[in-house]
Design a protein around this motif. Sequence first.
Motif, short mmCIF file in Angstrom:
data_model
loop_
_atom_site.label_atom_id
_atom_site.label_comp_id
_atom_site.label_asym_id
_atom_site.label_seq_id
_atom_site.Cartn_x
_atom_site.Cartn_y
_atom_site.Cartn_z
N VAL A 134 -6.95 47.10 56.52
CA VAL A 134 -8.37 47.03 56.92
C VAL A 134 -9.23 46.52 55.77
O VAL A 134 -10.08 45.63 55.94
CB VAL A 134 -8.87 48.43 57.37
CG1 VAL A 134 -10.40 48.42 57.54
CG2 VAL A 134 -8.21 48.83 58.69
N ILE A 135 -9.00 47.06 54.57
CA ILE A 135 -9.79 46.66 53.40
C ILE A 135 -9.51 45.21 53.04
O ILE A 135 -10.43 44.45 52.69
CB ILE A 135 -9.49 47.59 52.21
CG1 ILE A 135 -10.01 49.00 52.51
CG2 ILE A 135 -10.13 47.06 50.93
CD1 ILE A 135 -9.52 50.05 51.54
N SER B 269 -20.89 44.60 50.14
CA SER B 269 -19.76 44.88 51.03
C SER B 269 -18.44 44.62 50.31
O SER B 269 -17.49 45.41 50.42
CB SER B 269 -19.85 44.00 52.28
OG SER B 269 -18.69 44.13 53.08
N LEU B 270 -18.38 43.53 49.56
CA LEU B 270 -17.17 43.20 48.81
C LEU B 270 -16.89 44.24 47.73
O LEU B 270 -15.73 44.64 47.52
CB LEU B 270 -17.32 41.81 48.17
CG LEU B 270 -16.10 41.26 47.43
CD1 LEU B 270 -14.90 41.12 48.36
CD2 LEU B 270 -16.44 39.91 46.80
N ALA B 271 -17.95 44.72 47.07
CA ALA B 271 -17.78 45.73 46.03
C ALA B 271 -17.28 47.05 46.61
O ALA B 271 -16.47 47.75 45.98
CB ALA B 271 -19.10 45.95 45.29
N LEU C 65 -12.70 50.79 47.10
CA LEU C 65 -11.67 51.48 47.87
C LEU C 65 -10.27 51.03 47.45
O LEU C 65 -9.34 51.84 47.42
CB LEU C 65 -11.88 51.21 49.37
CG LEU C 65 -13.16 51.80 49.97
CD1 LEU C 65 -13.31 51.38 51.43
CD2 LEU C 65 -13.17 53.32 49.86
N VAL C 66 -10.14 49.76 47.11
CA VAL C 66 -8.86 49.26 46.60
C VAL C 66 -8.48 49.99 45.32
O VAL C 66 -7.31 50.33 45.09
CB VAL C 66 -8.93 47.74 46.35
CG1 VAL C 66 -7.74 47.27 45.51
CG2 VAL C 66 -8.94 46.99 47.67
N ILE D 288 -10.81 51.06 35.68
CA ILE D 288 -11.81 50.01 35.41
C ILE D 288 -12.35 49.44 36.72
O ILE D 288 -13.56 49.19 36.86
CB ILE D 288 -11.20 48.90 34.54
CG1 ILE D 288 -10.88 49.43 33.14
CG2 ILE D 288 -12.14 47.70 34.43
CD1 ILE D 288 -10.07 48.47 32.28
N THR D 289 -11.46 49.24 37.69
CA THR D 289 -11.86 48.73 39.00
C THR D 289 -12.88 49.65 39.67
O THR D 289 -13.91 49.21 40.18
CB THR D 289 -10.63 48.57 39.92
OG1 THR D 289 -9.72 47.64 39.33
CG2 THR D 289 -11.04 48.06 41.29
N ILE D 290 -12.60 50.94 39.65
CA ILE D 290 -13.49 51.92 40.26
C ILE D 290 -14.85 51.94 39.56
O ILE D 290 -15.91 51.90 40.20
CB ILE D 290 -12.85 53.33 40.24
CG1 ILE D 290 -11.63 53.35 41.17
CG2 ILE D 290 -13.85 54.40 40.65
CD1 ILE D 290 -10.78 54.61 41.04
N ILE D 291 -14.84 51.98 38.23
CA ILE D 291 -16.09 52.08 37.45
C ILE D 291 -16.95 50.84 37.63
O ILE D 291 -18.16 50.92 37.92
CB ILE D 291 -15.78 52.32 35.96
CG1 ILE D 291 -15.17 53.71 35.76
CG2 ILE D 291 -17.06 52.19 35.12
CD1 ILE D 291 -14.69 53.97 34.34
#
Length: 331
Positions: A111-112, A72-74, A79-80, A44-47
Amino acid sequence: MMMMMSDQAELCLPMLVNTSCRKTQHPRSVTTLAYTLLSAISLITIILNLLVIISISHYKQLKTTTNLILLSLAISDLLVGFLMLFQISSFEGCWFFGDLVCAIFYLLNYVITSSSIGSMVLISIDRYVAICDPLRYPVKITQTRVQICIFLSWSISLIFHCVCFMDALKKPGRYNTCVGKCTIVVNYAAGMTDLFISFIGPITVIVVLYTRVFVVAVSHARAVRFHVGVVTLQRSQGLPARSSELKAARTLGVVVVVFIACIMPYFCVTISGQYILINTSSAFIPTYLFFFNSCLNPLIYALFYPWFRRSIKLIMTLQILQPNSSQINIL
């Protein structure tokens, strides 16, 4: 014979009987539920964050300075979502991707995280100027300046953490006590420096700026409600902030507060001794709480931003593929 097979089943790598690490034992039902739930959150996070990235990148009306920071936050949240897949695979305390990937995993993780916090600082600065100095907002907050700030946020974070993780990158697996473990040791001085640069300093800036934004927003709301003090407000602030800016400040304020609540346990894990020991079993709940925040951000956008809901509808119905779809009035 049965005893030997049982012992091997408890090992991360059964073929390495003498050197393999042992799995962290959980009830099978708990393990199955955790894998299912965490995998669903990761997907769900990725989508959702991919939808945010496509929306802001495609539609011209959405390419504002504030949305550039959200973009940038998205990206960091996306990546998270991918990093979470590696963390899920090590739920039982086993790491199957090798020592070098282990070091790179934690490097990217830090880094993220720092870049996400940097984005939150930029959001706070953006809302501070928009609410407290609306007349000069278009002059102070330009697309070029925002792009430079975002680039510096990611670059500084990458360079700083490469230095912190230099030893782990040069000699991966140095501190592993058995095969199948992912353990990194960061120098205590570097860890404390990261704590101040990546957490205490930025959080202080965010709290101070949003406190000021809240005070000005309350003053403006009172002036509008009682139809008094507008002239005084105009003289002191240039012009009262637009209601749309106030709504954006409230929405992004929710994002910031939720972010702080999720990331605080991640940085408040007790630090003691000369070195900081990091492995896939330590700080289990704080780590997944931070990962979960990356899923919450786009849900907050969907709840408070009509443009995001419209964009999702256009993407899902493939109207985004039509000619000149980027010119659609989406606000």
